[in-house]
Scaffold this active site. Structure first.
Site, PDB file in Angstrom:
ATOM      1  N   LYS A  29       0.847  -1.191   0.000  1.00  0.00           N
ATOM      2  CA  LYS A  29       0.000   0.000   0.000  1.00  0.00           C
ATOM      3  C   LYS A  29       0.887   1.247   0.000  1.00  0.00           C
ATOM      4  O   LYS A  29       2.094   1.176   0.221  1.00  0.00           O
ATOM      5  CB  LYS A  29      -0.902   0.008   1.244  1.00  0.00           C
ATOM      6  CG  LYS A  29      -0.142   0.111   2.559  1.00  0.00           C
ATOM      7  CD  LYS A  29      -1.084   0.160   3.746  1.00  0.00           C
ATOM      8  CE  LYS A  29      -0.288   0.299   5.047  1.00  0.00           C
ATOM      9  NZ  LYS A  29      -1.155   0.429   6.222  1.00  0.00           N
ATOM     10  N   ARG A  81      -9.864   1.118  15.106  1.00  0.00           N
ATOM     11  CA  ARG A  81      -9.986   1.687  13.757  1.00  0.00           C
ATOM     12  C   ARG A  81     -11.038   0.882  12.994  1.00  0.00           C
ATOM     13  O   ARG A  81     -12.039   0.466  13.565  1.00  0.00           O
ATOM     14  CB  ARG A  81      -8.620   1.672  13.065  1.00  0.00           C
ATOM     15  CG  ARG A  81      -7.551   2.434  13.845  1.00  0.00           C
ATOM     16  CD  ARG A  81      -6.265   2.620  13.056  1.00  0.00           C
ATOM     17  NE  ARG A  81      -5.844   1.432  12.324  1.00  0.00           N
ATOM     18  CZ  ARG A  81      -4.671   1.321  11.707  1.00  0.00           C
ATOM     19  NH1 ARG A  81      -3.801   2.311  11.728  1.00  0.00           N
ATOM     20  NH2 ARG A  81      -4.339   0.219  11.062  1.00  0.00           N
ATOM     21  N   TYR A 140      14.743  30.338   6.902  1.00  0.00           N
ATOM     22  CA  TYR A 140      13.643  31.107   7.475  1.00  0.00           C
ATOM     23  C   TYR A 140      13.714  31.153   9.000  1.00  0.00           C
ATOM     24  O   TYR A 140      13.982  30.158   9.658  1.00  0.00           O
ATOM     25  CB  TYR A 140      12.302  30.491   7.063  1.00  0.00           C
ATOM     26  CG  TYR A 140      12.013  30.595   5.586  1.00  0.00           C
ATOM     27  CD1 TYR A 140      11.872  31.831   4.973  1.00  0.00           C
ATOM     28  CD2 TYR A 140      11.878  29.451   4.810  1.00  0.00           C
ATOM     29  CE1 TYR A 140      11.603  31.919   3.618  1.00  0.00           C
ATOM     30  CE2 TYR A 140      11.597  29.531   3.456  1.00  0.00           C
ATOM     31  CZ  TYR A 140      11.465  30.779   2.863  1.00  0.00           C
ATOM     32  OH  TYR A 140      11.197  30.862   1.520  1.00  0.00           O
ATOM     33  N   MET A 188      10.960  24.730   1.247  1.00  0.00           N
ATOM     34  CA  MET A 188      10.135  23.930   0.343  1.00  0.00           C
ATOM     35  C   MET A 188      10.971  23.111  -0.630  1.00  0.00           C
ATOM     36  O   MET A 188      10.644  21.957  -0.937  1.00  0.00           O
ATOM     37  CB  MET A 188       9.175  24.828  -0.437  1.00  0.00           C
ATOM     38  CG  MET A 188       8.189  24.045  -1.301  1.00  0.00           C
ATOM     39  SD  MET A 188       7.041  25.093  -2.207  1.00  0.00           S
ATOM     40  CE  MET A 188       6.047  25.734  -0.873  1.00  0.00           C
TER      41      MET A 188
END
Length: 406
Positions: free
Chosen positions: A57, A155, A289, A336
Site C-alpha cells: 500500500k 480503527r 527562514y 520547500m
C-alpha cells in the site's frame, strides 16, 4: 569477380540519459533479500510455515508499488495487500495477477471493478458486506471476502458485539453464492513495543474469539492473519495461517533502538542528490527562514536541493547528511525546495558532489531523519513525494543466492 557485401549500418546510439538532479534509489535486490529473511522466521505451532502477504500500500511505502510487487512475488511472497481498491487496480493494470486483498473502503469504493479484477475485499461492517454483495450480484461474480475484526485498535473492523450478526449475514450470502468468506483478520496496536505483551495477548485472545464466532455461524475462515512486521519478527505464536508484512519488506525495523541488521534486513531506499551551491560565510550569517541558526564563525555552507515539497520534514533541523562521503548536519529550517548543511571552515566540497540524506551508501538510517523530525521511519519513507523520481536498481549483496540482478 568478387562480390562486395553491403556493410550493415550501425544503429544510432540511444540518446544519453542526463543524470537525475535528485532521486530515491530503491534496491529491489534488498527487497528480495528481505522477503527471504522474513520467510525464514515464519513458523506455526505445528511446524509448518504460514503464508506471507507483502503489503505494498501507499506506493509500496514510497518505494514504487509495481516494481516492488513484482520483486516480492519473485522472492516468494504468496499474496499482496493494499489499503485501497484503487491501489489493487493499479497492480492489475500492470499485469500482476497474484492474489490481492484491499481492506479500507468508502461509500464510493468501486467494488464491482474490484470483483471483475479478482481482488479480495476486507469487510469491516454489515454495510460494507451488503455493498460488496450488491456488487457481486451486479457483475455475476462471487466476492472473496476477509472479515476484519476490531480486537482493540479502534480503527476499521467489526466490534465484537456486532460480529455475530455480521457472521450470520455472511453465512446467508455465502449460501446464496454471492460471497466466499475466505479469511478473518485484525491489526495489532502495540506489537512494536514488546514490553506491552499483555496488551498484544489480549488482542490475540479477542481475535481467536472472533474466529470462533465465524466458525459457529458456519463460515469458518480458511485464512487467519493477525501478525504485522513486529509480530512476524518476534511473536511466532501469532503467525497463524498468514502474516502481513509491510515495513520489514523495505529493510526497516519497527522497534525503537533495534536496527534492521539485527533481523537480517537490508534498507532498500536511498535519498540522494548533489550539492547545488557552496558558499564561504563569516560569523553571524543567518541560515534559512526564521534565522533559527546563525553561524558562530567562518564556515562553508552547502545547499542541498531537496525540501519539504520533496518530502523532507520541515522540522528536521540538525539531521545528519552525507556530503562526498563525509557526515555533516543540516542547519536551519528545511525550506520547500532546499536546505543547508554546515560543511565547516576547512571544507573542500564542491558543487556537484554527491549528497545522501539516508541510505546504505552513507550508513545513515532513515530512523535518524525520523528522529530529527519527531516521527517514525514509516512516515519518513512514505512521505517522499512524487517529485523525486524513483530509480529502481537490482543488486545482490555478498552471500545472496542469486535473487538480485545487477
Amino acid at each position: 569477380m568478387s562480390e562486395t557485401l553491403p556493410v550493415p549500418s550501425r544503429p544510432a546510439a540511444p540518446p544519453a540519459v542526463p543524470p537525475l538532479e535528485r532521486r530515491a534509489r530503491v534496491d529491489l535486490g534488498a527487497v528480495r533479500h528481505n522477503v527471504r529473511a522474513l520467510r525464514a522466521r515464519l513458523t506455526r505451532a505445528d511446524g509448518t510455515a504460514p503464508r506471507l502477504m507483502a503489503v505494498v500500500k501507499a506506493d509500496a511505502y514510497g518505494h514504487g508499488a509495481v516494481p516492488v510487487a513484482r520483486a516480492v512475488l519473485e522472492a516468494g511472497a504468496d499474496r499482496l495487500g493494499v489499503a485501497h481498491v484503487a491501489e489493487a487496480l493499479e497492480l492489475r493494470a500492470a499485469g500482476i495477477a497474484a492474489p490481492v486483498l484491499a481492506w479500507l473502503h468508502t461509500r464510493d469504493t468501486p467494488f464491482a471493478a474490484a470483483l471483475e479484477a479478482d481482488v479480495a475485499l476486507g469487510v469491516s461492517s454489515a454495510a460494507e458486506l451488503e455493498a460488496v454483495a450488491a456488487a457481486a450480484r451486479a457483475v455475476g461474480r462471487r466476492a472473496v471476502v476477509h472479515v476484519k475484526t476490531d480486537t482493540g485498535l479502534g480503527r476499521n473492523g467489526c466490534l465484537p458485539e456486532a460480529l455475530p450478526a455480521l457472521a450470520a449475514r455472511a453465512a446467508a450470502l455465502q449460501a446464496e453464492g454471492l460471497v466466499d468468506v475466505e479469511g478473518v483478520f485484525s491489526h495489532l496496536a502495540v506489537a512494536d513495543e514488546p514490553e506491552r505483551a499483555q496488551e498484544t495477548d489480549a488482542q490475540a485472545g479477542a481475535f481467536a474469539a472472533a474466529a470462533g464466532v465465524l466458525a459457529a455461524a458456519g463460515v469458518p475462515a480458511r485464512v487467519r492473519h493477525l501478525a504485522n512486521t513486529p509480530a512476524a519478527l518476534t511473536r511466532p505464536d501469532l503467525h497463524h495461517d498468514m502474516v502481513r508484512v509491510g515495513l520489514g519488506l523495505y529493510g526497516l525495523s519497527p522497534f525503537a533502538g533495534r536496527s534492521p541488521e539485527e533481523f537480517g534486513l537490508r534498507p532498500a531506499m536511498s535519498l540522494q542528490t548533489t550539492l547545488a551551491q557552496v558558499k564561504r560565510v563569516g560569523p553571524g550569517q543567518g541560515v534559512s527562514y526564521g534565522f533559527r541558526f546563525r553561524t558562530t564563525g567562518d564556515t562553508v555552507l552547502g545547499l542541498v536541493p531537496l525540501g519539504y515539497a520533496d518530502g523532507v520534514p520541515r522540522v528536521a533541523e540538525h539531521a545528519p547528511v552525507a556530503v562526498g562521503g563525509r557526515h555533516v548536519r543540516a542547519v536551519g529550517r528545511i525550506a520547500m525546495d532546499q536546505f543547508l548543511v554546515d560543511l565547516g571552515p576547512d571544507a573542500r566540497e564542491e558543487v556537484g558532489d554527491p549528497v545522501e540524506l539516508f541510505g546504505p551508501d552513507s550508513g545513515i538510517p532513515a530512523d535518524a531523519w525520523a528522529e530529527a523530525a519527531g516521527t517514525i521511519n514509516y512516515e519518513l519513507v512514505t512521505r517522499i513525494s512524487p517529485r523525486v523520481p524513483r530509480v529502481h536498481v537490482d543488486a545482490a549483496a555478498p552471500g545472496d543466492t542469486g535473487e538480485g540482478r545487477a
